[in-house]
Scaffold this motif. Sequence first.
Motif, PDB file in Angstrom:
ATOM      1  N   ARG A 109      36.055  10.939 -95.199  1.00 32.33           N
ATOM      2  CA  ARG A 109      34.597  11.138 -95.110  1.00 32.33           C
ATOM      3  C   ARG A 109      34.003  11.493 -96.469  1.00 32.33           C
ATOM      4  O   ARG A 109      32.837  11.219 -96.731  1.00 32.33           O
ATOM      5  N   ASP A 114      30.397   7.498 -93.279  1.00 35.72           N
ATOM      6  CA  ASP A 114      30.253   6.768 -92.019  1.00 35.72           C
ATOM      7  C   ASP A 114      31.588   6.269 -91.466  1.00 35.72           C
ATOM      8  O   ASP A 114      31.622   5.737 -90.355  1.00 35.72           O
ATOM      9  N   ARG A 116      33.479   3.596 -92.190  1.00 34.70           N
ATOM     10  CA  ARG A 116      33.358   2.181 -91.810  1.00 34.70           C
ATOM     11  C   ARG A 116      34.711   1.501 -91.679  1.00 34.70           C
ATOM     12  O   ARG A 116      34.818   0.464 -91.043  1.00 34.70           O
ATOM     13  N   ARG A 121      38.582   5.231 -88.907  1.00 33.80           N
ATOM     14  CA  ARG A 121      37.753   5.671 -87.777  1.00 33.80           C
ATOM     15  C   ARG A 121      38.634   5.921 -86.552  1.00 33.80           C
ATOM     16  O   ARG A 121      38.463   6.909 -85.834  1.00 33.80           O
TER      17      ARG A 121
END
Length: 150
Positions: A109, A114, A116, A121
Amino acid sequence: MTRSGTVRSWGSRLGTLVLVVLGGQVAFTALDFDPRLRDWALMATAGVVLLWLAFDALGVEDAPWDDPLAAYARPDAADDSVHHRVLTNHLAARDPGPALRNLLVDLARGRDPDLRDPELRALAESPARRLSATDIDRYLTRIETPRDHE
């Protein structure tokens, strides 16, 4: 020193060398040492050049530097010990907690708020599990790889 000063300095040095060579040749001939001009000129040149080098080196002023640079102290040394402890505990624990996963997600992060990257993620959304050294290396490589912003 200007160019004319440099020429004058070298001119006086060459003149001094010529006087040393000729004066030595005359003096050694008068003392009946029968010197060879070429050999005497080479020896006198070597001696005079070494003297000039010593005078030039000793005549230099101290460098006008300020205080020397302070010793480099790594600002993240404490972080390294924390990261090392988390990694060691994860690899040695019978049932590893989420500390290493959370640390990797925080690092990711920091580069991409985000997240991506789908693999990173998925790591953030998955429950805590044991990560192998290969998994850790793969995640760190993905975190460190620069991403183009879309």
